[in-house]
Design a protein around this motif. Structure first.
Motif, PDB file in Angstrom:
ATOM      1  N   MET A 196       0.758  -1.183  -0.012  1.00  0.00           N
ATOM      2  CA  MET A 196       0.100  -0.018  -0.197  1.00  0.00           C
ATOM      3  C   MET A 196       0.725   1.140   0.119  1.00  0.00           C
ATOM      4  SD  MET A 196      -3.088  -1.264   2.534  1.00  0.00           S
ATOM      5  CE  MET A 196      -3.203  -3.040   2.854  1.00  0.00           C
ATOM      6  N   CYS A 197       2.195   1.251  -0.360  1.00  0.00           N
ATOM      7  CA  CYS A 197       3.006   2.394  -0.205  1.00  0.00           C
ATOM      8  C   CYS A 197       4.296   1.912  -1.209  1.00  0.00           C
ATOM      9  CB  CYS A 197       3.302   2.642   1.246  1.00  0.00           C
ATOM     10  SG  CYS A 197       4.327   4.145   1.418  1.00  0.00           S
ATOM     11  N   GLU A 198       4.843   2.939  -1.775  1.00  0.00           N
ATOM     12  CA  GLU A 198       6.182   2.896  -2.512  1.00  0.00           C
ATOM     13  C   GLU A 198       7.430   2.785  -1.323  1.00  0.00           C
ATOM     14  OE1 GLU A 198       6.703   2.511  -5.433  1.00  0.00           O
ATOM     15  OE2 GLU A 198       4.664   2.507  -6.124  1.00  0.00           O
ATOM     16  N   TYR A 199       7.222   2.821  -0.110  1.00  0.00           N
ATOM     17  CA  TYR A 199       8.175   2.623   0.739  1.00  0.00           C
ATOM     18  C   TYR A 199       8.467   1.304   0.971  1.00  0.00           C
ATOM     19  CZ  TYR A 199       8.911   7.319   2.104  1.00  0.00           C
ATOM     20  OH  TYR A 199       9.413   8.624   2.200  1.00  0.00           O
ATOM     21  N   THR A 200       7.621   0.247   0.459  1.00  0.00           N
ATOM     22  CA  THR A 200       7.621  -1.127   0.572  1.00  0.00           C
ATOM     23  C   THR A 200       8.534  -1.699  -0.573  1.00  0.00           C
ATOM     24  OG1 THR A 200       5.551  -1.567   1.817  1.00  0.00           O
ATOM     25  CG2 THR A 200       6.474  -3.560   0.789  1.00  0.00           C
ATOM     26  N   PRO A 201       9.821  -2.328   0.020  1.00  0.00           N
ATOM     27  CA  PRO A 201      10.501  -2.830  -1.236  1.00  0.00           C
ATOM     28  C   PRO A 201       9.960  -4.011  -1.838  1.00  0.00           C
ATOM     29  CG  PRO A 201      11.811  -2.595   0.678  1.00  0.00           C
ATOM     30  CD  PRO A 201      10.342  -2.409   0.994  1.00  0.00           C
ATOM     31  N   ARG A 202       9.597  -4.021  -3.210  1.00  0.00           N
ATOM     32  CA  ARG A 202       8.827  -4.964  -3.924  1.00  0.00           C
ATOM     33  C   ARG A 202       9.961  -6.104  -4.166  1.00  0.00           C
ATOM     34  NH1 ARG A 202       6.437  -0.341  -5.995  1.00  0.00           N
ATOM     35  NH2 ARG A 202       4.292  -0.650  -6.673  1.00  0.00           N
ATOM     36  N   GLU A 203      11.290  -5.766  -4.062  1.00  0.00           N
ATOM     37  CA  GLU A 203      12.515  -6.731  -4.256  1.00  0.00           C
ATOM     38  C   GLU A 203      12.244  -7.830  -3.380  1.00  0.00           C
ATOM     39  OE1 GLU A 203      12.361  -3.423  -4.350  1.00  0.00           O
ATOM     40  OE2 GLU A 203      13.934  -2.973  -5.992  1.00  0.00           O
ATOM     41  N   LEU A 204      12.054  -7.368  -2.111  1.00  0.00           N
ATOM     42  CA  LEU A 204      12.118  -8.492  -0.942  1.00  0.00           C
ATOM     43  C   LEU A 204      10.965  -9.503  -1.328  1.00  0.00           C
ATOM     44  CD1 LEU A 204      12.824  -6.715   2.345  1.00  0.00           C
ATOM     45  CD2 LEU A 204      14.130  -8.459   1.353  1.00  0.00           C
ATOM     46  N   ILE A 205       9.970  -9.084  -1.717  1.00  0.00           N
ATOM     47  CA  ILE A 205       8.536  -9.928  -1.840  1.00  0.00           C
ATOM     48  C   ILE A 205       9.189 -10.582  -3.148  1.00  0.00           C
ATOM     49  CG2 ILE A 205       6.238  -9.737  -2.306  1.00  0.00           C
ATOM     50  CD1 ILE A 205       6.086  -7.076  -1.049  1.00  0.00           C
ATOM     51  N   MET A 206       9.497 -10.133  -3.918  1.00  0.00           N
ATOM     52  CA  MET A 206       9.614 -10.742  -5.331  1.00  0.00           C
ATOM     53  C   MET A 206      10.799 -12.000  -5.031  1.00  0.00           C
ATOM     54  SD  MET A 206       9.816  -7.672  -7.739  1.00  0.00           S
ATOM     55  CE  MET A 206      10.556  -8.384  -9.191  1.00  0.00           C
ATOM     56  N   ALA A 207      11.815 -11.685  -4.031  1.00  0.00           N
ATOM     57  CA  ALA A 207      12.787 -12.658  -4.007  1.00  0.00           C
ATOM     58  C   ALA A 207      12.327 -13.939  -3.042  1.00  0.00           C
ATOM     59  CB  ALA A 207      13.804 -11.969  -3.177  1.00  0.00           C
ATOM     60  N   ALA A 208      11.390 -13.684  -2.256  1.00  0.00           N
ATOM     61  CA  ALA A 208      10.665 -14.653  -1.753  1.00  0.00           C
ATOM     62  C   ALA A 208       9.747 -15.624  -2.463  1.00  0.00           C
ATOM     63  CB  ALA A 208       9.696 -14.058  -0.529  1.00  0.00           C
TER      64      ALA A 208
END
Length: 369
Positions: free
Chosen positions: A23-35
């Motif tokens: 819900m915000c651009e502060y959340t790094p999508r990279e960590l989620i994708m790496a999971a």
């Protein structure tokens, strides 16, 4: 791109990949994708969900918060319904308290975002928050986020940011080949989709030289800033471009702000680099937020903006208070007219906004004579 995103997320879910709502651009999508998970933006842009939200939330709250929560109450956002986890963040008090209600029935992690960007202790705290998110993703989804996986995700996101920056650069032309609204439509709700990259590349190959925007060279070039316009909440952008303007640069979270910088791939460790990239986002929640002014000055020069239009959602206090400094920047440093537009998701004030936009453009044209 929303239908494509829904198809992508549905297929990924069926194949066993988790879906994580952000819900915000502060959340790094990279960590989620790496999971191994799929990050999906969940910010609500519909007026139709707000009435249901107001059963639980105060009416005088930001429409983006109410719309997002309304989707949760109605169960009408398929991305929220398929999400295995929501990652929220403390970017404003209204969001924080809304998350408490949403978190009663949905799995949620809240990132605590320190708000002093120049304080080393604040950065250290932020980096620890990202490590905690990494651990939670690993625990919840039974995976290990290795450096190799994280590097691959960073490379993917850096590629996406570079492609989107190149598309935005097309708006620097004297006669841009697309409108601000068309550029916004190219933004996906899900990052890292390879077929989106191909679409970006095709657009970069075909758009230069295109003469598809009537009188593009004579429209007023607008630098738009302020709150994010979630999908469905683009009304003010449409009003600007239907009254003789062309939004050549959009500084907000749905525009250039999150893609101006990449994550460094050499030196200091990937988690540290990830924390650096996201902690320096110039959101109005930060104090002081001088970097936003620097960014706007750079964009105004690069895109040759003739005026600045600032959008503020009702009850978004941090952006509203910051309008004082943005007006000063526009009028005293950049030497261009400035217009603040405060509204919500209701179309009831569209005619009034149109009149104010026309008056702004008249001022610009008089100044150009």
């Amino acid at each position: 791109m929303i239908p494509n995103c829904l198809e992508y997320a549905t297929k990924a879910k069926a194949e066993g990949r988790p879906v994580v709502g952000i819900m915000c651009e502060y959340t790094p999508r990279e960590l989620i994708m790496a999971a191994g998970a799929v990050p999906v933006c969940l910010c609500g842009g519909s007026e139709k969900t707000i009435a249901d939200a107001e059963h639980d939330l105060p009416a005088n709250l930001c429409p983006l918060i109410k719309s997002t929560y309304g989707y949760h109450v109605q169960g009408s956002n398929p991305f929220i319904e398929m999400a295995d986890l929501l990652v929220a963040e403390t970017t404003c008090d209204g969001k924080k308290k809304m998350y408490e209600l949403m978190g009663q029935t949905r799995p949620m992690v809240v990132l605590e975002l320190p708000q002093k960007p120049n304080d080393p202790d604040a950065f250290t705290h932020w980096e620890r928050e990202l490590h905690k998110l990494k651990s939670e993703l690993e625990r919840r989804f039974g995976v290990e986020i290795t450096d190799c996986k994280l590097r691959a995700a960073v490379e993917t996101m850096n590629t996406e940011r570079a492609l989107r920056r190149s598309l935005a650069d097309l708006m620097k032309a004297d006669s841009p080949p697309l409108t601000g609204r068309e550029l916004l439509e190219l933004k996906s709700s899900i990052s890292g989709i390879r077929c989106d990259f191909k679409q970006y590349e095709r657009a970069l190959g075909t758009l230069p030289g295109r003469q598809a925007v009537p009188d593009a060279a004579t429209r007023v070039r607008v630098l738009m800033t302020g709150v994010p316009m979630a999908h469905g909440a683009e009304r003010v952008l449409d009003i600007i471009e239907s009254h003789g303007g062309l939004v050549v640069a959009m500084e907000s979270c749905v525009g250039l702000k999150p893609i101006l910088d990449d994550v460094r791939l050499n030196g200091g460790g990937l988690m540290h680099a990830l924390a650096e990239k996201y902690f320096t986002l110039p959101c109005s929640v930060m104090t002081t937020n001088d970097r936003r002014l620097d960014t706007l000055a750079t964009l105004a020069a690069g895109y040759r903006a003739q005026c600045v239009v600032e959008l503020v959602w009702q009850a978004c206090l941090t952006y509203d208070v910051e309008t004082y400094r943005i007006r000063q920047l526009a009028e005293e440093k950049l030497g261009v007219p400035y217009l603040r537009i405060e509204t919500d998701y209701s179309p009831s004030d569209s005619a009034r906004i149109g009149v104010r936009v026309e008056a702004l453009f008249e001022t610009v044209r008089k100044g150009a004579c």
